[in-house]
Motif scaffolding. Structure first.
Motif, PDB file in Angstrom:
ATOM      1  N   SER A  38       0.812  -1.211   0.000  1.00  0.00           N
ATOM      2  CA  SER A  38       0.000   0.000   0.000  1.00  0.00           C
ATOM      3  C   SER A  38       0.849   1.266   0.000  1.00  0.00           C
ATOM      4  N   ASP A  39       0.355   2.274  -0.703  1.00  0.00           N
ATOM      5  CA  ASP A  39       0.931   3.623  -0.686  1.00  0.00           C
ATOM      6  C   ASP A  39       2.429   3.614  -0.942  1.00  0.00           C
ATOM      7  N   HIS A  53       2.481   6.932  -4.583  1.00  0.00           N
ATOM      8  CA  HIS A  53       1.238   6.649  -3.847  1.00  0.00           C
ATOM      9  C   HIS A  53       0.363   5.610  -4.545  1.00  0.00           C
ATOM     10  N   ARG A  54       0.986   4.569  -5.049  1.00  0.00           N
ATOM     11  CA  ARG A  54       0.233   3.473  -5.651  1.00  0.00           C
ATOM     12  C   ARG A  54       0.062   2.339  -4.640  1.00  0.00           C
ATOM     13  N   SER A  55      -0.939   1.530  -4.896  1.00  0.00           N
ATOM     14  CA  SER A  55      -1.103   0.281  -4.155  1.00  0.00           C
ATOM     15  C   SER A  55      -1.030  -0.853  -5.165  1.00  0.00           C
ATOM     16  N   PRO A  69      -3.618   6.579  -6.899  1.00  0.00           N
ATOM     17  CA  PRO A  69      -3.783   7.155  -5.554  1.00  0.00           C
ATOM     18  C   PRO A  69      -5.258   7.306  -5.199  1.00  0.00           C
ATOM     19  N   GLY A  70      -5.636   6.818  -4.032  1.00  0.00           N
ATOM     20  CA  GLY A  70      -7.013   6.953  -3.554  1.00  0.00           C
ATOM     21  C   GLY A  70      -7.968   5.904  -4.069  1.00  0.00           C
ATOM     22  N   ALA A  71      -7.559   5.095  -5.041  1.00  0.00           N
ATOM     23  CA  ALA A  71      -8.453   4.082  -5.597  1.00  0.00           C
ATOM     24  C   ALA A  71      -8.654   2.955  -4.592  1.00  0.00           C
ATOM     25  N   LYS A  72      -9.855   2.394  -4.594  1.00  0.00           N
ATOM     26  CA  LYS A  72     -10.189   1.292  -3.705  1.00  0.00           C
ATOM     27  C   LYS A  72     -10.330   0.010  -4.528  1.00  0.00           C
ATOM     28  N   ARG A  84       4.580   2.923   2.678  1.00  0.00           N
ATOM     29  CA  ARG A  84       4.812   4.360   2.834  1.00  0.00           C
ATOM     30  C   ARG A  84       6.299   4.665   2.934  1.00  0.00           C
TER      31      ARG A  84
END
Length: 506
Positions: A38-39, A53-55, A69-72, A84
Protein backbone atom coordinates in the motif's frame (compact mmCIF):
# COMPACT_ATOMS: atom_id res chain seq x y z
CA UNK A 1 4.37 -0.43 12.71
CA UNK A 2 2.13 -2.38 10.29
CA UNK A 3 5.15 -3.45 8.26
CA UNK A 4 6.93 -4.58 11.44
CA UNK A 5 3.96 -6.67 12.60
CA UNK A 6 3.59 -8.18 9.13
CA UNK A 7 7.26 -9.10 9.11
CA UNK A 8 6.80 -10.91 12.40
CA UNK A 9 3.65 -12.66 11.19
CA UNK A 10 5.13 -13.76 7.88
CA UNK A 11 8.41 -14.74 9.50
CA UNK A 12 6.55 -17.01 11.90
CA UNK A 13 4.41 -18.55 9.17
CA UNK A 14 7.06 -21.06 8.13
CA UNK A 15 9.96 -22.71 9.96
CA UNK A 16 13.37 -21.89 8.57
CA UNK A 17 14.28 -24.44 5.92
CA UNK A 18 17.95 -23.72 6.42
CA UNK A 19 17.64 -25.12 9.94
CA UNK A 20 15.74 -28.24 8.87
CA UNK A 21 16.87 -31.55 7.46
CA UNK A 22 15.49 -34.44 5.44
CA UNK A 23 11.71 -34.34 5.10
CA UNK A 24 11.39 -30.56 5.43
CA UNK A 25 13.05 -30.09 2.04
CA UNK A 26 9.66 -30.58 0.34
CA UNK A 27 7.87 -27.90 2.39
CA UNK A 28 7.16 -24.68 0.40
CA UNK A 29 8.81 -21.56 1.75
CA UNK A 30 5.42 -19.89 1.64
CA UNK A 31 2.51 -20.76 -0.61
CA UNK A 32 1.93 -18.29 -3.42
CA UNK A 33 -0.86 -16.09 -2.08
CA UNK A 34 -2.03 -12.48 -2.16
CA UNK A 35 -0.35 -9.30 -0.92
CA UNK A 36 -1.17 -5.62 -1.19
CA UNK A 37 1.76 -3.20 -1.02
CA UNK A 38 0.00 0.00 0.00
CA UNK A 39 0.93 3.62 -0.69
CA UNK A 40 4.26 2.80 -2.35
CA UNK A 41 6.21 4.63 -5.05
CA UNK A 42 6.41 2.36 -8.09
CA UNK A 43 9.36 2.60 -10.48
CA UNK A 44 8.34 0.35 -13.41
CA UNK A 45 11.82 0.78 -15.02
CA UNK A 46 10.69 0.10 -18.60
CA UNK A 47 10.14 3.86 -18.98
CA UNK A 48 11.39 6.89 -17.08
CA UNK A 49 8.11 7.39 -15.21
CA UNK A 50 7.73 7.28 -11.44
CA UNK A 51 4.33 6.42 -9.93
CA UNK A 52 3.90 7.72 -6.36
CA UNK A 53 1.24 6.65 -3.85
CA UNK A 54 0.23 3.47 -5.65
CA UNK A 55 -1.10 0.28 -4.16
CA UNK A 56 0.08 -2.90 -5.82
CA UNK A 57 -1.93 -6.11 -5.60
CA UNK A 58 0.03 -9.32 -6.05
CA UNK A 59 -1.69 -12.68 -6.33
CA UNK A 60 -0.48 -16.12 -7.36
CA UNK A 61 2.91 -14.86 -8.45
CA UNK A 62 1.65 -12.01 -10.65
CA UNK A 63 1.08 -8.28 -10.36
CA UNK A 64 -2.71 -8.17 -10.63
CA UNK A 65 -3.45 -4.48 -10.17
CA UNK A 66 -1.58 -1.20 -9.73
CA UNK A 67 -4.10 1.12 -8.15
CA UNK A 68 -4.02 4.89 -8.64
CA UNK A 69 -3.78 7.15 -5.55
CA UNK A 70 -7.01 6.95 -3.55
CA UNK A 71 -8.45 4.08 -5.60
CA UNK A 72 -10.19 1.29 -3.70
CA UNK A 73 -10.13 -2.38 -4.60
CA UNK A 74 -11.43 -5.64 -3.23
CA UNK A 75 -8.40 -7.25 -1.65
CA UNK A 76 -10.09 -9.91 0.43
CA UNK A 77 -7.53 -12.38 1.74
CA UNK A 78 -4.55 -10.20 0.83
CA UNK A 79 -1.86 -9.44 3.39
CA UNK A 80 -1.15 -5.70 3.53
CA UNK A 81 2.47 -4.49 3.43
CA UNK A 82 2.94 -0.87 4.39
CA UNK A 83 4.77 0.81 1.49
CA UNK A 84 4.81 4.36 2.83
CA UNK A 85 8.15 6.00 2.08
CA UNK A 86 9.28 2.94 0.13
CA UNK A 87 10.00 2.21 -3.52
CA UNK A 88 8.95 -0.87 -5.49
CA UNK A 89 11.32 -1.77 -8.33
CA UNK A 90 11.91 -4.83 -10.53
CA UNK A 91 14.03 -7.55 -8.98
CA UNK A 92 17.69 -7.45 -9.97
CA UNK A 93 19.25 -10.09 -12.22
CA UNK A 94 22.87 -11.24 -12.22
CA UNK A 95 23.34 -11.87 -15.94
CA UNK A 96 26.74 -13.53 -15.52
CA UNK A 97 27.40 -15.65 -12.47
CA UNK A 98 28.97 -19.01 -11.63
CA UNK A 99 26.89 -20.32 -8.77
CA UNK A 100 28.57 -22.43 -6.13
CA UNK A 101 26.48 -25.53 -5.43
CA UNK A 102 26.91 -28.82 -3.64
CA UNK A 103 27.41 -30.31 -7.10
CA UNK A 104 30.33 -27.93 -7.66
CA UNK A 105 31.85 -29.04 -4.36
CA UNK A 106 31.61 -32.67 -5.42
CA UNK A 107 33.19 -31.69 -8.76
CA UNK A 108 36.15 -30.07 -6.97
CA UNK A 109 39.63 -31.18 -7.99
CA UNK A 110 40.65 -30.86 -4.36
CA UNK A 111 39.88 -34.30 -2.86
CA UNK A 112 39.40 -32.84 0.62
CA UNK A 113 36.74 -30.44 -0.68
CA UNK A 114 35.07 -33.13 -2.80
CA UNK A 115 34.87 -35.36 0.28
CA UNK A 116 33.07 -32.83 2.50
CA UNK A 117 30.01 -34.19 4.28
CA UNK A 118 27.12 -31.98 3.15
CA UNK A 119 24.08 -33.80 4.48
CA UNK A 120 20.84 -34.45 2.62
CA UNK A 121 18.90 -31.16 2.95
CA UNK A 122 20.82 -29.05 0.40
CA UNK A 123 21.64 -26.57 3.16
CA UNK A 124 24.67 -25.26 1.28
CA UNK A 125 22.54 -24.55 -1.79
CA UNK A 126 19.85 -22.90 0.31
CA UNK A 127 22.36 -20.52 1.91
CA UNK A 128 23.70 -19.45 -1.50
CA UNK A 129 20.19 -18.82 -2.81
CA UNK A 130 19.31 -16.72 0.24
CA UNK A 131 22.41 -14.58 -0.27
CA UNK A 132 21.08 -13.56 -3.67
CA UNK A 133 17.70 -12.60 -2.21
CA UNK A 134 19.35 -10.59 0.59
CA UNK A 135 20.81 -8.33 -2.12
CA UNK A 136 17.55 -8.03 -4.05
CA UNK A 137 18.68 -10.44 -6.77
CA UNK A 138 15.59 -12.36 -7.88
CA UNK A 139 17.11 -13.74 -11.09
CA UNK A 140 20.49 -15.28 -11.91
CA UNK A 141 21.98 -16.63 -15.14
CA UNK A 142 24.63 -19.30 -14.56
CA UNK A 143 27.17 -19.27 -17.38
CA UNK A 144 28.41 -22.81 -17.19
CA UNK A 145 29.96 -25.17 -14.71
CA UNK A 146 30.90 -28.80 -14.23
CA UNK A 147 28.56 -31.72 -14.87
CA UNK A 148 27.42 -32.17 -11.26
CA UNK A 149 27.14 -28.43 -10.72
CA UNK A 150 24.88 -28.10 -13.76
CA UNK A 151 22.71 -31.01 -12.62
CA UNK A 152 22.39 -29.38 -9.21
CA UNK A 153 21.34 -26.09 -10.78
CA UNK A 154 18.77 -27.69 -13.08
CA UNK A 155 17.29 -29.34 -10.00
CA UNK A 156 17.41 -26.11 -7.99
CA UNK A 157 15.69 -24.23 -10.80
CA UNK A 158 12.65 -26.48 -10.49
CA UNK A 159 12.66 -26.50 -6.69
CA UNK A 160 12.69 -22.69 -6.60
CA UNK A 161 9.94 -22.43 -9.21
CA UNK A 162 7.80 -24.81 -7.15
CA UNK A 163 8.38 -22.80 -3.96
CA UNK A 164 10.19 -25.57 -2.11
CA UNK A 165 13.41 -23.52 -1.90
CA UNK A 166 13.62 -19.75 -1.58
CA UNK A 167 15.83 -18.26 -4.26
CA UNK A 168 16.14 -16.30 -7.49
CA UNK A 169 14.71 -17.48 -10.77
CA UNK A 170 17.55 -19.45 -12.33
CA UNK A 171 18.59 -19.50 -15.97
CA UNK A 172 21.03 -22.35 -16.52
CA UNK A 173 23.49 -22.10 -19.40
CA UNK A 174 25.46 -24.87 -21.07
CA UNK A 175 29.06 -23.96 -21.79
CA UNK A 176 30.34 -25.42 -25.05
CA UNK A 177 34.09 -25.12 -25.54
CA UNK A 178 36.79 -26.65 -27.70
CA UNK A 179 40.29 -27.90 -26.90
CA UNK A 180 42.74 -25.05 -26.54
CA UNK A 181 44.89 -24.60 -29.64
CA UNK A 182 48.31 -22.97 -29.69
CA UNK A 183 47.82 -19.34 -30.62
CA UNK A 184 50.09 -19.62 -33.65
CA UNK A 185 49.64 -20.89 -37.21
CA UNK A 186 49.38 -24.67 -37.33
CA UNK A 187 48.11 -27.31 -39.74
CA UNK A 188 44.58 -28.57 -39.25
CA UNK A 189 45.88 -32.04 -38.41
CA UNK A 190 47.57 -30.62 -35.31
CA UNK A 191 44.24 -29.61 -33.76
CA UNK A 192 43.39 -32.04 -30.92
CA UNK A 193 40.82 -34.73 -31.62
CA UNK A 194 37.22 -33.94 -30.74
CA UNK A 195 35.72 -35.03 -27.43
CA UNK A 196 32.04 -34.90 -26.40
CA UNK A 197 32.70 -31.91 -24.15
CA UNK A 198 35.15 -30.22 -26.52
CA UNK A 199 33.77 -30.41 -30.07
CA UNK A 200 36.07 -29.64 -32.99
CA UNK A 201 33.66 -30.16 -35.89
CA UNK A 202 30.51 -28.39 -36.95
CA UNK A 203 28.48 -31.59 -36.61
CA UNK A 204 29.66 -32.19 -33.04
CA UNK A 205 29.09 -28.57 -32.09
CA UNK A 206 25.51 -28.63 -33.39
CA UNK A 207 24.90 -31.95 -31.62
CA UNK A 208 26.14 -30.46 -28.35
CA UNK A 209 23.57 -27.68 -28.65
CA UNK A 210 20.75 -30.14 -29.34
CA UNK A 211 21.77 -32.26 -26.35
CA UNK A 212 21.72 -29.16 -24.15
CA UNK A 213 18.25 -28.32 -25.41
CA UNK A 214 17.00 -31.83 -24.67
CA UNK A 215 18.47 -31.76 -21.18
CA UNK A 216 16.60 -28.54 -20.37
CA UNK A 217 19.30 -25.88 -20.39
CA UNK A 218 18.01 -22.34 -20.89
CA UNK A 219 20.78 -20.95 -23.09
CA UNK A 220 24.16 -21.69 -24.65
CA UNK A 221 27.51 -20.22 -23.69
CA UNK A 222 29.96 -20.49 -26.61
CA UNK A 223 33.48 -20.35 -25.26
CA UNK A 224 36.55 -18.89 -26.86
CA UNK A 225 38.48 -22.08 -27.77
CA UNK A 226 35.92 -23.32 -30.28
CA UNK A 227 37.51 -23.33 -33.73
CA UNK A 228 36.02 -21.33 -36.56
CA UNK A 229 33.65 -23.92 -38.01
CA UNK A 230 32.50 -25.25 -34.64
CA UNK A 231 31.89 -21.78 -33.21
CA UNK A 232 29.69 -20.92 -36.19
CA UNK A 233 27.78 -24.20 -35.92
CA UNK A 234 27.12 -23.70 -32.18
CA UNK A 235 25.82 -20.15 -32.67
CA UNK A 236 23.65 -21.08 -35.65
CA UNK A 237 22.24 -24.28 -34.13
CA UNK A 238 21.36 -22.42 -30.95
CA UNK A 239 19.42 -19.93 -33.02
CA UNK A 240 17.59 -22.76 -34.80
CA UNK A 241 16.74 -24.31 -31.44
CA UNK A 242 15.41 -21.01 -30.11
CA UNK A 243 18.17 -20.73 -27.51
CA UNK A 244 19.99 -17.47 -26.89
CA UNK A 245 23.78 -17.35 -26.86
CA UNK A 246 25.90 -15.39 -24.43
CA UNK A 247 29.58 -16.07 -24.00
CA UNK A 248 33.12 -15.35 -25.12
CA UNK A 249 34.30 -14.18 -28.50
CA UNK A 250 36.42 -16.78 -30.33
CA UNK A 251 40.17 -16.95 -29.90
CA UNK A 252 42.38 -15.11 -32.37
CA UNK A 253 45.78 -15.86 -33.85
CA UNK A 254 45.82 -19.55 -34.86
CA UNK A 255 45.16 -21.39 -38.12
CA UNK A 256 41.75 -22.69 -37.00
CA UNK A 257 40.76 -19.58 -35.02
CA UNK A 258 38.28 -16.97 -36.12
CA UNK A 259 39.15 -13.39 -36.90
CA UNK A 260 37.39 -10.16 -36.00
CA UNK A 261 35.24 -10.07 -39.12
CA UNK A 262 34.17 -13.69 -38.68
CA UNK A 263 33.10 -13.15 -35.08
CA UNK A 264 30.82 -10.26 -35.97
CA UNK A 265 29.53 -11.98 -39.10
CA UNK A 266 28.24 -14.81 -36.87
CA UNK A 267 27.30 -12.92 -33.73
CA UNK A 268 26.07 -14.20 -30.39
CA UNK A 269 23.03 -12.55 -28.83
CA UNK A 270 25.17 -11.24 -25.98
CA UNK A 271 28.87 -10.81 -25.23
CA UNK A 272 29.56 -11.93 -21.68
CA UNK A 273 32.31 -9.40 -20.84
CA UNK A 274 33.44 -6.04 -22.17
CA UNK A 275 36.86 -7.60 -21.53
CA UNK A 276 36.19 -9.85 -24.53
CA UNK A 277 36.07 -6.78 -26.76
CA UNK A 278 39.20 -5.45 -25.07
CA UNK A 279 40.92 -8.73 -25.95
CA UNK A 280 39.94 -8.21 -29.59
CA UNK A 281 41.28 -4.67 -29.47
CA UNK A 282 44.66 -5.87 -28.18
CA UNK A 283 45.48 -7.86 -31.31
CA UNK A 284 48.12 -5.84 -33.16
CA UNK A 285 47.38 -2.62 -31.33
CA UNK A 286 47.72 -0.79 -28.02
CA UNK A 287 44.04 -0.29 -27.17
CA UNK A 288 43.75 2.74 -29.42
CA UNK A 289 40.68 5.02 -29.66
CA UNK A 290 40.26 3.86 -33.26
CA UNK A 291 39.81 0.26 -32.09
CA UNK A 292 37.39 1.42 -29.43
CA UNK A 293 35.16 3.18 -31.93
CA UNK A 294 35.30 0.31 -34.42
CA UNK A 295 34.37 -2.29 -31.83
CA UNK A 296 31.52 -0.21 -30.41
CA UNK A 297 30.17 0.35 -33.92
CA UNK A 298 30.39 -3.36 -34.77
CA UNK A 299 28.47 -4.36 -31.64
CA UNK A 300 25.76 -1.75 -32.23
CA UNK A 301 25.37 -2.56 -35.93
CA UNK A 302 24.92 -6.27 -35.20
CA UNK A 303 22.47 -5.53 -32.37
CA UNK A 304 24.49 -7.53 -29.88
CA UNK A 305 23.86 -6.98 -26.17
CA UNK A 306 26.76 -6.82 -23.70
CA UNK A 307 27.27 -7.75 -20.05
CA UNK A 308 30.24 -5.51 -19.15
CA UNK A 309 31.27 -7.16 -15.81
CA UNK A 310 33.33 -4.07 -14.99
CA UNK A 311 33.46 -4.98 -11.31
CA UNK A 312 35.13 -8.26 -12.33
CA UNK A 313 37.97 -6.45 -14.09
CA UNK A 314 38.24 -3.97 -11.24
CA UNK A 315 38.59 -6.81 -8.74
CA UNK A 316 41.24 -8.59 -10.82
CA UNK A 317 43.22 -5.36 -11.12
CA UNK A 318 42.90 -4.92 -7.36
CA UNK A 319 44.37 -8.37 -6.74
CA UNK A 320 47.22 -7.69 -9.17
CA UNK A 321 48.09 -4.32 -7.65
CA UNK A 322 47.46 -5.03 -3.97
CA UNK A 323 48.46 -8.74 -4.01
CA UNK A 324 45.37 -9.43 -1.93
CA UNK A 325 41.65 -10.04 -2.37
CA UNK A 326 39.81 -6.68 -2.19
CA UNK A 327 37.63 -6.17 0.89
CA UNK A 328 33.99 -7.20 0.66
CA UNK A 329 31.38 -4.42 1.19
CA UNK A 330 29.84 -3.91 4.61
CA UNK A 331 29.00 -7.03 6.58
CA UNK A 332 28.93 -9.27 3.50
CA UNK A 333 32.25 -10.83 4.45
CA UNK A 334 30.37 -12.99 6.94
CA UNK A 335 28.31 -14.36 4.03
CA UNK A 336 31.36 -15.91 2.39
CA UNK A 337 31.06 -19.62 3.12
CA UNK A 338 34.17 -21.58 4.16
CA UNK A 339 34.51 -23.44 0.84
CA UNK A 340 34.43 -20.22 -1.17
CA UNK A 341 36.81 -18.56 1.28
CA UNK A 342 39.26 -21.40 0.71
CA UNK A 343 38.97 -20.89 -3.07
CA UNK A 344 39.87 -17.22 -2.54
CA UNK A 345 43.19 -18.01 -0.87
CA UNK A 346 46.44 -19.32 -2.40
CA UNK A 347 47.11 -21.71 -3.99
CA UNK A 348 43.50 -22.01 -5.21
CA UNK A 349 43.32 -18.29 -6.08
CA UNK A 350 45.34 -18.10 -9.30
CA UNK A 351 45.06 -14.29 -9.37
CA UNK A 352 47.47 -14.13 -6.44
CA UNK A 353 49.97 -16.53 -8.00
CA UNK A 354 53.33 -15.56 -9.42
CA UNK A 355 52.43 -17.31 -12.68
CA UNK A 356 49.51 -14.91 -13.10
CA UNK A 357 51.76 -11.92 -12.49
CA UNK A 358 54.37 -13.21 -14.92
CA UNK A 359 52.06 -13.70 -17.91
CA UNK A 360 52.51 -11.49 -20.95
CA UNK A 361 50.58 -8.23 -20.67
CA UNK A 362 49.92 -8.51 -16.94
CA UNK A 363 51.26 -5.01 -16.42
CA UNK A 364 48.51 -3.61 -18.68
CA UNK A 365 45.57 -4.95 -16.63
CA UNK A 366 44.80 -1.49 -15.28
CA UNK A 367 44.83 -0.04 -18.81
CA UNK A 368 42.49 -2.82 -19.89
CA UNK A 369 40.02 -1.91 -17.14
CA UNK A 370 40.13 1.76 -18.16
CA UNK A 371 39.61 0.79 -21.81
CA UNK A 372 36.65 -1.44 -20.88
CA UNK A 373 35.01 1.41 -18.95
CA UNK A 374 35.34 3.83 -21.87
CA UNK A 375 34.21 1.15 -24.32
CA UNK A 376 31.15 0.36 -22.19
CA UNK A 377 30.26 4.04 -22.15
CA UNK A 378 30.50 4.11 -25.94
CA UNK A 379 28.26 1.05 -26.18
CA UNK A 380 25.71 2.74 -23.94
CA UNK A 381 25.79 5.94 -26.02
CA UNK A 382 25.05 3.82 -29.11
CA UNK A 383 22.02 2.24 -27.48
CA UNK A 384 23.56 -1.22 -26.98
CA UNK A 385 21.51 -3.09 -24.33
CA UNK A 386 23.68 -3.54 -21.24
CA UNK A 387 23.04 -6.05 -18.47
CA UNK A 388 24.48 -6.38 -14.98
CA UNK A 389 26.79 -9.34 -14.45
CA UNK A 390 29.49 -10.08 -11.90
CA UNK A 391 31.35 -13.36 -12.58
CA UNK A 392 30.89 -14.15 -8.87
CA UNK A 393 32.18 -16.04 -7.02
CA UNK A 394 35.46 -14.85 -8.49
CA UNK A 395 37.69 -13.99 -5.51
CA UNK A 396 36.40 -10.83 -3.85
CA UNK A 397 32.94 -10.98 -5.41
CA UNK A 398 30.17 -12.28 -3.16
CA UNK A 399 26.92 -13.68 -4.55
CA UNK A 400 24.27 -10.98 -4.42
CA UNK A 401 26.05 -7.84 -3.25
CA UNK A 402 28.39 -7.93 -6.27
CA UNK A 403 25.34 -7.04 -8.39
CA UNK A 404 25.00 -3.83 -6.40
CA UNK A 405 28.72 -3.17 -6.93
CA UNK A 406 28.33 -3.55 -10.70
CA UNK A 407 25.33 -1.22 -10.67
CA UNK A 408 27.56 1.42 -9.07
CA UNK A 409 30.20 0.80 -11.77
CA UNK A 410 27.62 1.52 -14.49
CA UNK A 411 26.46 4.66 -12.72
CA UNK A 412 30.06 5.88 -12.51
CA UNK A 413 30.57 5.65 -16.28
CA UNK A 414 27.55 7.86 -16.89
CA UNK A 415 24.36 5.83 -16.97
CA UNK A 416 21.43 7.54 -15.27
CA UNK A 417 20.05 5.68 -12.22
CA UNK A 418 16.94 4.60 -14.13
CA UNK A 419 19.18 3.19 -16.86
CA UNK A 420 21.17 1.28 -14.27
CA UNK A 421 17.94 -0.20 -12.89
CA UNK A 422 16.95 -1.12 -16.44
CA UNK A 423 20.28 -2.84 -17.04
CA UNK A 424 19.87 -4.75 -13.77
CA UNK A 425 16.38 -5.96 -14.58
CA UNK A 426 14.51 -5.20 -17.82
CA UNK A 427 17.42 -5.85 -20.19
CA UNK A 428 18.24 -9.17 -18.54
CA UNK A 429 14.63 -10.35 -18.77
CA UNK A 430 14.52 -9.42 -22.44
CA UNK A 431 17.72 -11.39 -23.00
CA UNK A 432 17.04 -14.59 -21.06
CA UNK A 433 13.25 -14.84 -20.98
CA UNK A 434 11.73 -12.68 -23.74
CA UNK A 435 8.47 -14.65 -23.85
CA UNK A 436 7.70 -14.10 -20.17
CA UNK A 437 7.14 -10.34 -20.15
CA UNK A 438 9.45 -7.40 -19.72
CA UNK A 439 10.27 -7.80 -16.03
CA UNK A 440 8.87 -4.31 -15.37
CA UNK A 441 6.56 -3.47 -12.47
CA UNK A 442 3.44 -3.64 -14.62
CA UNK A 443 0.07 -5.33 -14.32
CA UNK A 444 0.27 -8.92 -15.48
CA UNK A 445 4.01 -9.17 -14.90
CA UNK A 446 5.76 -11.70 -12.72
CA UNK A 447 6.14 -10.67 -9.11
CA UNK A 448 9.94 -10.69 -8.87
CA UNK A 449 10.32 -7.38 -7.07
CA UNK A 450 12.41 -5.45 -4.54
CA UNK A 451 10.94 -3.14 -1.92
CA UNK A 452 13.49 -0.42 -1.09
CA UNK A 453 13.59 1.88 1.93
CA UNK A 454 15.08 4.78 -0.08
CA UNK A 455 14.89 6.23 -3.59
CA UNK A 456 17.35 4.56 -6.00
CA UNK A 457 16.88 7.37 -8.52
CA UNK A 458 18.21 9.90 -6.01
CA UNK A 459 21.27 7.74 -5.25
CA UNK A 460 21.98 4.37 -6.84
CA UNK A 461 23.62 3.24 -3.58
CA UNK A 462 20.07 3.05 -2.19
CA UNK A 463 19.60 -0.27 -4.01
CA UNK A 464 21.29 -1.75 -0.94
CA UNK A 465 18.54 -0.48 1.41
CA UNK A 466 16.17 -3.40 1.03
CA UNK A 467 13.00 -3.91 3.08
CA UNK A 468 12.18 -7.21 1.44
CA UNK A 469 11.72 -9.03 -1.85
CA UNK A 470 9.06 -10.81 -3.80
CA UNK A 471 10.73 -13.88 -5.29
CA UNK A 472 8.58 -16.04 -7.56
CA UNK A 473 5.60 -14.15 -6.15
CA UNK A 474 6.41 -14.96 -2.52
CA UNK A 475 7.13 -12.20 -0.02
CA UNK A 476 10.23 -12.40 2.15
CA UNK A 477 10.93 -9.43 4.44
CA UNK A 478 14.59 -8.77 5.16
CA UNK A 479 14.20 -9.87 8.77
CA UNK A 480 13.12 -13.31 7.59
CA UNK A 481 15.94 -13.61 5.05
CA UNK A 482 18.45 -12.72 7.75
CA UNK A 483 16.86 -15.19 10.16
CA UNK A 484 17.18 -18.03 7.66
CA UNK A 485 20.76 -17.13 6.86
CA UNK A 486 21.60 -17.08 10.55
CA UNK A 487 19.91 -20.46 11.01
CA UNK A 488 22.35 -21.87 8.46
CA UNK A 489 25.43 -20.64 10.30
CA UNK A 490 25.74 -23.88 12.28
CA UNK A 491 25.96 -25.84 9.03
CA UNK A 492 28.70 -23.54 7.69
CA UNK A 493 30.61 -23.78 10.96
CA UNK A 494 30.50 -27.54 10.54
CA UNK A 495 32.06 -27.19 7.08
CA UNK A 496 34.80 -25.02 8.58
CA UNK A 497 35.61 -27.68 11.13
CA UNK A 498 35.83 -30.32 8.42
CA UNK A 499 38.20 -28.14 6.36
CA UNK A 500 40.37 -27.26 9.37
CA UNK A 501 40.66 -30.93 10.25
CA UNK A 502 42.60 -31.55 7.02
CA UNK A 503 44.81 -28.44 6.52
CA UNK A 504 47.50 -30.34 4.63
CA UNK A 505 45.05 -31.22 1.85
CA UNK A 506 44.54 -27.57 0.93
Amino acid sequence: MIAYLLALTLGAAQPSQASQTGATAAVPTQAAGAWLVSDVTVIPADTDEVLPHRSVLIRDGRIVRILAPGAKAKVRGATVIDGRGKYLVPGFVDAHVHIATEGAIRDSKNPAIAALELGQAHEYDRQVMLAFLKAGVTGAANLGGGARSDEDLLWLREEIAAGRIAGPQLYVGKRINGPRAAVAPQPAAAVPASKPDAPTTAADGAAAVRQARERGYDFIKPYQFLNRQTYRAVVEEARRQGMITTGHLPELGCASCADRDFAFAHPMDNIAHSEELTRFARIGSDLSPRDLEALADAVAERKIAVTPTLVTLKTIVGMYVQRAVPPVPGDWAMRVDPVTRLDWTPPANRYLSQAFRDQDGADTFSAGYDFARVLTRQLWKRGVPLTVGTDASLPGLVFGVSVQQEMIELREIGLRPIEVLRAASINAHRLFDPQAGSGAVREGGRANLVLLDADPLADIHNVAKIAGVFAQGRWLPMAEIDRRLEAGRAFEQGLSRQIQAHPADH
